[in-house]
Design a protein around this motif. Sequence first.
Motif, PDB file in Angstrom:
ATOM      1  N   VAL A  15       0.838  -1.202   0.000  1.00 31.13           N
ATOM      2  CA  VAL A  15       0.000   0.000   0.000  1.00 31.13           C
ATOM      3  C   VAL A  15       0.873   1.252   0.000  1.00 31.13           C
ATOM      4  N   TYR A  21      -4.394   4.507  -7.545  1.00 30.93           N
ATOM      5  CA  TYR A  21      -4.866   3.964  -6.276  1.00 30.93           C
ATOM      6  C   TYR A  21      -5.535   2.606  -6.417  1.00 30.93           C
ATOM      7  N   ILE A  45      -5.552   0.058  -3.122  1.00 33.63           N
ATOM      8  CA  ILE A  45      -6.838  -0.378  -2.570  1.00 33.63           C
ATOM      9  C   ILE A  45      -6.848  -1.897  -2.406  1.00 33.63           C
ATOM     10  N   ALA A  77      -4.533  -2.836   0.453  1.00 31.95           N
ATOM     11  CA  ALA A  77      -5.086  -2.466   1.761  1.00 31.95           C
ATOM     12  C   ALA A  77      -6.112  -3.496   2.210  1.00 31.95           C
ATOM     13  N   SER A  78      -6.951  -3.955   1.289  1.00 35.82           N
ATOM     14  CA  SER A  78      -7.916  -5.001   1.618  1.00 35.82           C
ATOM     15  C   SER A  78      -7.196  -6.296   1.974  1.00 35.82           C
ATOM     16  N   THR A 115     -13.675  -0.350  -9.859  1.00 37.73           N
ATOM     17  CA  THR A 115     -12.279  -0.556  -9.465  1.00 37.73           C
ATOM     18  C   THR A 115     -12.152  -0.772  -7.965  1.00 37.73           C
ATOM     19  N   ILE A 116     -12.858   0.035  -7.192  1.00 35.07           N
ATOM     20  CA  ILE A 116     -12.804  -0.084  -5.729  1.00 35.07           C
ATOM     21  C   ILE A 116     -13.399  -1.422  -5.280  1.00 35.07           C
ATOM     22  N   GLY A 158     -11.063  -4.287  -6.225  1.00 38.11           N
ATOM     23  CA  GLY A 158      -9.849  -4.243  -5.408  1.00 38.11           C
ATOM     24  C   GLY A 158     -10.082  -4.759  -4.001  1.00 38.11           C
ATOM     25  N   ILE A 159     -11.193  -4.374  -3.387  1.00 37.80           N
ATOM     26  CA  ILE A 159     -11.491  -4.794  -2.012  1.00 37.80           C
ATOM     27  C   ILE A 159     -11.749  -6.300  -1.949  1.00 37.80           C
TER      28      ILE A 159
END
Length: 451
Positions: free
Chosen positions: A197, A299, A303, A306-307, A351-352, A355-356
């Motif tokens: 990250v 990002y 992301i 981070a997940s 995308t978010i 990614g998560i």
Amino acid sequence: MSLSLTNGTRTLNDSKSNLKSDNSSADAELTADVEKPSQTPGPPQFPEGGLQAWLTVLGGSMILFCTFGAVQSFGVYQAYYSSHYLSQYVASDISWIGSVQTFLLFAGGLPAGKLFDEGYFHHCIGAGSFIYLFSIFMLSLAKPHQYYQIFLAQGIGMGIGMGLLFLPAISVTSHYFRRRRAAAMGVVLAGSSLGAVIYSIMLNNLFNGSAGFGWGVRAAGFIDVGLLGTANLLMKTRLPSRRERPNAKPVDIKAILSDFGFWLCVIGATLTFWGLFVPFFYLQVFSEEHGLSKNIGFYAIPIMNASSIFGRTIPNFLGDAIGPFNVMIPCTIISGGIMFLMFAATNLGGTIAFGILYGFFSGGFISLITPAAASFSRDLNEIGTRIGITSFVIAFALLTGNPIAGALAQVHNSYIWYRPLVFASVVVLAGAACLTASRSILSKRKNTNKL
């Protein structure tokens, strides 16, 4: 007659005295035997925590922050090399740099695991730290469009350093934890997600800002100096090495090589890793190719990483309760299934979401495969060898998986994205099938479903 009676009485008394003396001697010998400590050492005890245990876990997290964190942020290098530093090369050529680096990180587990078992833990992480730091500063001096300079520094040099660091940093937790081993290894591996990250955001901004490529890489190198130096001071082994136990039972290599269930686990892990890192390498390029702004593309990988921090810790605590296989297999199946959601990563929300989800479930597999492979060990001495063999075989999948995906994706300077995603999804799901069969064999061997 009187004399004869007297002599008989004396003889009887002498016999009683001798018998009493003999019994006293036998009692004394028995007492000595009971009080004498056993010469056979019992099984090692595990503190399951304590200051030194958690300092060692912290040091391992720092090492994974620098090494595996750099591997997972290679998507930033991939995007920058494609558009600037190595723009004349196709995606598959560039991905070979990251793939060779990842290959050496895992393949180094075989010699590093052997050295760890023999008691050379600090030699491994000391030498690995020096090679890694030297190579990253050499990378900062690489010139644009000089592929061989980048390949030697980032692919070969940093990869060798990572290989000496990676497996000992994970395996040393087995000296302190048994019941909570999966959770401890998960905390160590979570360091790599945190590193990915931070490196992804930092390098994206530095590469595309006023600092440029050279000082961006140096900034990462200075962080690595502090973290690897601290880790070398914090981490300590606890159990005696095989070299310090001359009477220790040698590792039965023949039994390991003929363990069909273990090899099914290794094959399953290899197939899964063959496709698992495709989104980590190509999500940023994919999002930018579909018209997202560079800021959103920057990002995308942070992301996902981070997940992955939560994916490498929460499933591991659950794995200690119900078994690593029982958590890892569902995570693997879901990872293969949601690979196709990457097609939805053409806007901010898609995308978010991808990614998560992908970061969490792929992180669950990555962090649990090590304790799952170790669960086949019949003796504590086998853990390093089994993990080393698993890492070595996995390395060949990581060497070829992303270049294959790159060659499938890019045809005549245009991208055809369904081809690498279908490839990645199929091999991950095939890996999940092998892991399920492996778990079934281990369940029958141990007569338990908590695996």
